[in-house]
Motif scaffolding. Sequence first.
Motif, short mmCIF file in Angstrom:
data_model
loop_
_atom_site.label_atom_id
_atom_site.label_comp_id
_atom_site.label_asym_id
_atom_site.label_seq_id
_atom_site.Cartn_x
_atom_site.Cartn_y
_atom_site.Cartn_z
N MET A 162 40.57 38.21 41.11
CA MET A 162 41.14 37.54 42.29
C MET A 162 40.16 36.47 42.80
O MET A 162 38.96 36.69 42.83
N ASP A 163 40.69 35.31 43.17
CA ASP A 163 39.85 34.25 43.71
C ASP A 163 39.21 34.68 45.02
O ASP A 163 39.78 35.45 45.78
N LYS A 164 38.04 34.15 45.27
CA LYS A 164 37.38 34.39 46.55
C LYS A 164 38.10 33.63 47.66
O LYS A 164 38.71 32.59 47.43
N ILE A 165 38.03 34.16 48.85
CA ILE A 165 38.65 33.53 50.01
C ILE A 165 37.56 33.08 50.97
O ILE A 165 36.70 33.88 51.35
N THR A 166 37.58 31.82 51.32
CA THR A 166 36.59 31.28 52.25
C THR A 166 37.27 30.89 53.56
O THR A 166 38.21 30.10 53.57
N CYS A 167 36.80 31.46 54.64
CA CYS A 167 37.30 31.13 55.98
C CYS A 167 36.51 29.94 56.51
O CYS A 167 35.28 30.03 56.65
N VAL A 168 37.20 28.85 56.79
CA VAL A 168 36.55 27.62 57.25
C VAL A 168 36.73 27.51 58.76
O VAL A 168 37.86 27.61 59.27
N CYS A 169 35.64 27.32 59.48
CA CYS A 169 35.69 27.31 60.94
C CYS A 169 35.03 26.07 61.52
O CYS A 169 34.35 25.33 60.82
N GLU A 170 35.21 25.87 62.82
CA GLU A 170 34.55 24.76 63.49
C GLU A 170 33.08 25.10 63.72
O GLU A 170 32.68 26.27 63.70
N ASP A 171 32.30 24.07 63.97
CA ASP A 171 30.86 24.25 64.15
C ASP A 171 30.55 24.64 65.60
O ASP A 171 30.14 23.82 66.41
N SER A 172 30.77 25.90 65.92
CA SER A 172 30.47 26.43 67.24
C SER A 172 30.27 27.93 67.13
O SER A 172 30.67 28.55 66.14
N VAL A 173 29.68 28.52 68.14
CA VAL A 173 29.47 29.97 68.15
C VAL A 173 30.81 30.69 68.09
O VAL A 173 31.02 31.60 67.28
N ASP A 174 31.76 30.28 68.95
CA ASP A 174 33.08 30.90 68.96
C ASP A 174 33.81 30.69 67.63
O ASP A 174 34.53 31.57 67.16
N GLY A 175 33.61 29.51 67.04
CA GLY A 175 34.26 29.23 65.76
C GLY A 175 33.77 30.17 64.67
O GLY A 175 34.56 30.72 63.89
N ILE A 176 32.46 30.36 64.59
CA ILE A 176 31.87 31.24 63.58
C ILE A 176 32.27 32.69 63.83
O ILE A 176 32.65 33.41 62.90
N PHE A 177 32.26 33.12 65.09
CA PHE A 177 32.64 34.50 65.41
C PHE A 177 34.12 34.75 65.09
O PHE A 177 34.49 35.83 64.63
N THR A 178 34.98 33.76 65.34
CA THR A 178 36.39 33.91 65.01
C THR A 178 36.58 34.06 63.50
O THR A 178 37.36 34.90 63.03
N ALA A 179 35.86 33.25 62.73
CA ALA A 179 35.94 33.33 61.27
C ALA A 179 35.45 34.69 60.77
O ALA A 179 36.01 35.25 59.82
#
Length: 248
Positions: free
Chosen positions: A1-18
């Motif tokens: 199975m292919d890997k899944i990458t979660c792409v987020c915005e450059d912020s603390v909340d963005g990284i935590f959401t991802a």
Amino acid sequence: MDKITCVCEDSVDGIFTAIYKAWEIGTSKTSIEVKGMKTMTLFTEYIEVKTDSELAAKVAASIHNKISQEVYLYIYRASLSDNPDKAQYIYEFLLKAFRIGKDIIHYLQDESVMKVFELARKVGNEAHRYLGFVRFCELENGILSAKINPLVNVVSIVAQHFADRLHNENWVILDTTRNIAAVHRDGYGFILTNNISEQDLNRFSNKSENEEKYQLLWNRFFDTIAIEERKNKKLQQQLMPLRYRKYM
């Protein structure tokens, strides 16, 4: 199975959401990237994660309650770094930290732990320097304004310092490199705003008459007390690097 990458915005909340979304999908097949920091690779499915402050708050609360306040501080500062792999380092760090607990801070032989600490230290050092180098000037409307151009995103750390010390003043600190600002209102906390326009930057450049006078007075004082024979530009640049002088 292919890997899944979660792409987020450059912020603390963005990284935590991802991080929250990656846990939902499954930690064995997910990774995290900040949007625009890395190039896409083959055999990877990319999912763009929209920042959700409620989900980010849940991740933050879990770190506080299940690991420690100290670990949260390291992760928060690491998230402000400009390293393109920071989101993945934080993700890997937390996967281990939730198993090990607060003792994770002693696992410096682990690469992800060491990387997070290294990023946090660099951000902390840059913020510490700016606590001494930030200079406010009074604008025509009475607001105190300061511009900075740090190597990493330290506005929130610097703003917290001045919110404690200048809590009865209206002021704004602008990061002209990232077009973000911390805005503080007399008697209240500060808020962070993004996408500051060129027009906004110009608006915070109109100095008051008194400010102009005091700046001129300081320049004259500096020139008057200087001793020509004792000038040492090399030492001056060691104590006050040129990159800090643009807005001083």
